[in-house]
Design a protein around this motif. Structure first.
Motif, PDB file in Angstrom:
ATOM      1  N   ALA A 104       0.839  -1.191   0.000  1.00  0.00           N
ATOM      2  CA  ALA A 104       0.000   0.000   0.000  1.00  0.00           C
ATOM      3  C   ALA A 104       0.874   1.240   0.000  1.00  0.00           C
ATOM      4  O   ALA A 104       1.944   1.252   0.608  1.00  0.00           O
ATOM      5  CB  ALA A 104      -0.918   0.004   1.228  1.00  0.00           C
ATOM      6  N   VAL A 105       0.407   2.274  -0.691  1.00  0.00           N
ATOM      7  CA  VAL A 105       1.141   3.543  -0.728  1.00  0.00           C
ATOM      8  C   VAL A 105       0.150   4.685  -0.535  1.00  0.00           C
ATOM      9  O   VAL A 105      -1.028   4.569  -0.869  1.00  0.00           O
ATOM     10  CB  VAL A 105       1.886   3.747  -2.066  1.00  0.00           C
ATOM     11  CG1 VAL A 105       3.012   2.746  -2.215  1.00  0.00           C
ATOM     12  CG2 VAL A 105       0.932   3.651  -3.248  1.00  0.00           C
ATOM     13  N   ALA A 106       0.642   5.780   0.028  1.00  0.00           N
ATOM     14  CA  ALA A 106      -0.183   6.983   0.139  1.00  0.00           C
ATOM     15  C   ALA A 106       0.743   8.190   0.109  1.00  0.00           C
ATOM     16  O   ALA A 106       1.929   8.084   0.423  1.00  0.00           O
ATOM     17  CB  ALA A 106      -0.999   6.971   1.432  1.00  0.00           C
ATOM     18  N   MET A 107       0.160   9.321  -0.288  1.00  0.00           N
ATOM     19  CA  MET A 107       0.934  10.540  -0.443  1.00  0.00           C
ATOM     20  C   MET A 107       0.288  11.643   0.376  1.00  0.00           C
ATOM     21  O   MET A 107      -0.920  11.850   0.280  1.00  0.00           O
ATOM     22  CB  MET A 107       0.892  10.933  -1.919  1.00  0.00           C
ATOM     23  CG  MET A 107       2.234  11.239  -2.480  1.00  0.00           C
ATOM     24  SD  MET A 107       2.206  11.670  -4.206  1.00  0.00           S
ATOM     25  CE  MET A 107       1.291  10.400  -4.967  1.00  0.00           C
ATOM     26  N   SER A 108       1.091  12.341   1.162  1.00  0.00           N
ATOM     27  CA  SER A 108       0.534  13.421   1.964  1.00  0.00           C
ATOM     28  C   SER A 108       0.115  14.582   1.065  1.00  0.00           C
ATOM     29  O   SER A 108       0.872  15.004   0.196  1.00  0.00           O
ATOM     30  CB  SER A 108       1.559  13.925   2.972  1.00  0.00           C
ATOM     31  OG  SER A 108       1.115  15.139   3.542  1.00  0.00           O
ATOM     32  N   PRO A 109      -1.109  15.107   1.267  1.00  0.00           N
ATOM     33  CA  PRO A 109      -1.548  16.255   0.471  1.00  0.00           C
ATOM     34  C   PRO A 109      -0.976  17.569   1.005  1.00  0.00           C
ATOM     35  O   PRO A 109      -1.098  18.602   0.379  1.00  0.00           O
ATOM     36  CB  PRO A 109      -3.072  16.237   0.641  1.00  0.00           C
ATOM     37  CG  PRO A 109      -3.310  15.529   1.920  1.00  0.00           C
ATOM     38  CD  PRO A 109      -2.161  14.595   2.151  1.00  0.00           C
ATOM     39  N   LEU A 110      -0.315  17.500   2.175  1.00  0.00           N
ATOM     40  CA  LEU A 110       0.113  18.721   2.855  1.00  0.00           C
ATOM     41  C   LEU A 110       1.626  18.899   2.795  1.00  0.00           C
ATOM     42  O   LEU A 110       2.133  19.956   2.432  1.00  0.00           O
ATOM     43  CB  LEU A 110      -0.351  18.645   4.314  1.00  0.00           C
ATOM     44  CG  LEU A 110      -0.155  19.871   5.181  1.00  0.00           C
ATOM     45  CD1 LEU A 110      -0.966  21.029   4.637  1.00  0.00           C
ATOM     46  CD2 LEU A 110      -0.567  19.574   6.618  1.00  0.00           C
ATOM     47  N   LEU A 111       2.350  17.838   3.171  1.00  0.00           N
ATOM     48  CA  LEU A 111       3.808  17.895   3.201  1.00  0.00           C
ATOM     49  C   LEU A 111       4.372  16.990   2.119  1.00  0.00           C
ATOM     50  O   LEU A 111       3.657  16.199   1.525  1.00  0.00           O
ATOM     51  CB  LEU A 111       4.320  17.432   4.568  1.00  0.00           C
ATOM     52  CG  LEU A 111       3.778  18.213   5.771  1.00  0.00           C
ATOM     53  CD1 LEU A 111       4.258  17.579   7.064  1.00  0.00           C
ATOM     54  CD2 LEU A 111       4.224  19.657   5.702  1.00  0.00           C
ATOM     55  N   ASP A 112       5.685  17.104   1.891  1.00  0.00           N
ATOM     56  CA  ASP A 112       6.315  16.249   0.886  1.00  0.00           C
ATOM     57  C   ASP A 112       6.681  14.904   1.497  1.00  0.00           C
ATOM     58  O   ASP A 112       7.856  14.568   1.636  1.00  0.00           O
ATOM     59  CB  ASP A 112       7.554  16.940   0.309  1.00  0.00           C
ATOM     60  CG  ASP A 112       7.170  18.055  -0.649  1.00  0.00           C
ATOM     61  OD1 ASP A 112       6.144  17.888  -1.337  1.00  0.00           O
ATOM     62  OD2 ASP A 112       7.869  19.073  -0.704  1.00  0.00           O
ATOM     63  N   HIS A 113       5.655  14.162   1.883  1.00  0.00           N
ATOM     64  CA  HIS A 113       5.876  12.854   2.489  1.00  0.00           C
ATOM     65  C   HIS A 113       5.122  11.786   1.704  1.00  0.00           C
ATOM     66  O   HIS A 113       4.014  12.034   1.237  1.00  0.00           O
ATOM     67  CB  HIS A 113       5.345  12.823   3.937  1.00  0.00           C
ATOM     68  CG  HIS A 113       6.123  13.683   4.883  1.00  0.00           C
ATOM     69  ND1 HIS A 113       5.699  13.936   6.162  1.00  0.00           N
ATOM     70  CD2 HIS A 113       7.290  14.344   4.733  1.00  0.00           C
ATOM     71  CE1 HIS A 113       6.585  14.723   6.770  1.00  0.00           C
ATOM     72  NE2 HIS A 113       7.554  14.982   5.920  1.00  0.00           N
ATOM     73  N   VAL A 114       5.743  10.620   1.591  1.00  0.00           N
ATOM     74  CA  VAL A 114       5.004   9.461   1.090  1.00  0.00           C
ATOM     75  C   VAL A 114       5.084   8.364   2.157  1.00  0.00           C
ATOM     76  O   VAL A 114       6.051   8.303   2.920  1.00  0.00           O
ATOM     77  CB  VAL A 114       5.556   8.930  -0.257  1.00  0.00           C
ATOM     78  CG1 VAL A 114       5.485   9.986  -1.329  1.00  0.00           C
ATOM     79  CG2 VAL A 114       6.977   8.429  -0.112  1.00  0.00           C
ATOM     80  N   VAL A 115       4.052   7.531   2.214  1.00  0.00           N
ATOM     81  CA  VAL A 115       4.006   6.445   3.186  1.00  0.00           C
ATOM     82  C   VAL A 115       3.902   5.127   2.448  1.00  0.00           C
ATOM     83  O   VAL A 115       3.105   5.001   1.512  1.00  0.00           O
ATOM     84  CB  VAL A 115       2.760   6.559   4.096  1.00  0.00           C
ATOM     85  CG1 VAL A 115       2.900   5.621   5.274  1.00  0.00           C
ATOM     86  CG2 VAL A 115       2.602   7.956   4.602  1.00  0.00           C
TER      87      VAL A 115
END
Length: 326
Positions: free
Chosen positions: A237-248
Motif C-alpha cells: 500500500a502507498v499513500a501521499m501526503s496532500p500537505l507535506l512532501d511525504h510518502v508512506v
C-alpha cells in the motif's frame, strides 16, 4: 501519537478511502461489508450490506452522496452513502478489482480480473445523476494485458486511464478510444507485481508500490520516473501526503510467510519517506500483520492504515510531525 483502533472487520482490510471533506473514512475488507467511520474519533457509522464476496476497492463521489464498491462476487455496486441503500449493481463475468470515479463523478472506471478464459479488462461506465436512469452498459471496454490489473485510475482531466498490475508495467490509455498511449520504461519500471497506485492531490503525479520492495513516483502525463523509494519488504500500500512532501509505504511479507520470521508483536510498520530526498524519515508500528491499505486525510493532518489483522488504525499527527527536518 496514539492511534485509534477501529475494529469492525472480521477479515483482512483491502482498501481505505477518505471522502473529499475528510470527515468520513470508508474501509473495505474481505468480509463482504464495506464500512464507514467518522474520521476524527473512529466511531463506526454503518455498513453497506449486499456484497457476497471480498470487497477489493471503493471510491466515494465528490459530494459524499454515492459510494461505489468492487467485489470478488463479480459485481460493482453503487450505494447511497447516507442510508446504506443499494442503488445499482454492475454485473461482470469475473471479480471487480478496482473502482475509481472520474472528476465530476459522471464516469467510473472498473477493472475486472482474468477468470477462466477471460483476460483482465478495464470498463468505463456512465454514472447517471438519477439512479433510475442508470444502466449497466460500458461505454468503453479495454481488453487488458496478461495477468491481473490491480488498480486503474483516471489521469488528468479524465482524458486518460492509468493502469498497473501483475505484469509490473504501468500503462496509460486514451479514455475515449481505448488506445494504448504510453507504457512505462522496462528499465526504470518495477520488476514485480504492482500492488497499489495513489494519485497526488492535484493529479499531476502518482505513486506506485510493488512487491519488488520499492515504490516509485511518476509523472501522470509523460509517465517519466521522478523518484524511487526503496524499503526492505514488499510494498502492499502507498499513500501521499496532500500537505507535506511525504510518502508512506506499508507492507510486510505475504500472509502465508508471516509465521516463518521473527514475529515481534506489532512490528509491521508504515514507513514515511521524504518525497524529494527519497530518505526514510520515520515509521509507525502497530499492526499484527502486513499493511494492506493506507490513506491520508485530505487535510494532511491524519492518516489511517488497514492490516491483515482486521484492524483499521487511525493516527492523528502530533504537532512536531509538521516540523520534521532532515
Amino acid at each position: 501519537m496514539r492511534p485509534i483502533l477501529m475494529k469492525g472487520h472480521e477479515r483482512p482490510l483491502t482498501f481505505l478511502k477518505y471522502n473529499r471533506d475528510g470527515d468520513l473514512l470508508f474501509s473495505c475488507a474481505k468480509d463482504h461489508n464495506p464500512t464507514v467511520w467518522f474520521a476524527d474519533n473512529g466511531e463506526r457509522l454503518g455498513t453497506y450490506r449486499g456484497h457476497n464476496g471480498a470487497v477489493w476497492c471503493c471510491d466515494v463521489s465528490r459530494d459524499s452522496m454515492r459510494l461505489i464498491t468492487g467485489s470478488a462476487d463479480q459485481t460493482a455496486k453503487l450505494w447511497n452513502v447516507q442510508t446504506g441503500q443499494q442503488l445499482f449493481t454492475f454485473n461482470f463475468d469475473s471479480p471487480a478489482r478496482s473502482v475509481d470515479f472520474a472528476v465530476g463523478d459522471k464516469l467510473a472506471v472498473i477493472t475486472t480480473d482474468p477468470f477462466m478464459e477471460l483476460s483482465s479488462a478495464i470498463h468505463v461506465k456512465l454514472i447517471a445523476r438519477d439512479t433510475s436512469d442508470q444502466t449497466g452498459d460500458s461505454i468503453l471496454v479495454i481488453k487488458g494485458p496478461q495477468g491481473r490489473i490491480n488498480r486503474a485510475i483516471w489521469g488528468p482531466l479524465n482524458k486518460t486511464i492509468i493502469s498497473a498490475g501483475e505484469d509490473a508495467v504501468i500503462r496509460i490509455w486514451d479514455s475515449e478510444t481505448g488506445k494504448l498511449l504510453k507504457e512505462a520504461d522496462k528499465e526504470s519500471g518495477h520488476k514485480k507485481t504492482i500492488t497499489s497506485l495513489a494519485k497526488s492531490a492535484d493529479g499531476s503525479h502518482f505513486l506506485t508500490g510493488s512487491l519488488d520492495k520499492s515504490a516509485k513516483l511518476w509523472d501522470a502525463r509523460s509517465l517519466s520516473l521522478i523518484k524511487t523509494y526503496v524499503t526492505e519488504r514488499p510494498v502492499n500500500a502507498v499513500a501521499m501526503s496532500p500537505l507535506l512532501d511525504h510518502v508512506v509505504l506499508g507492507g510486510g511479507q505475504d500472509a502465508s510467510a508471516v509465521t516463518t520470521t521473527d514475529h515481534r508483536a506489532g512490528k509491521f510498520e508504515a514507513k514515511f519517506f521524504d518525497k524529494i530526498l527519497q530518505e526514510e524519515i520515520g515509521g509507525v508500528k502497530g499492526h499484527f500483520g502486513p499493511i494492506n491499505a493506507l490513506a491520508f486525510n485530505p487535510d494532511g493532518k491524519s492518516f489511517s492504515s488497514g492490516g491483515e489483522d482486521g484492524y483499521v488504525r487511525l493516527h492523528h499527527f502530533d504537532p512536531d510531525y509538521f516540523n520534521i527536518k532532515i
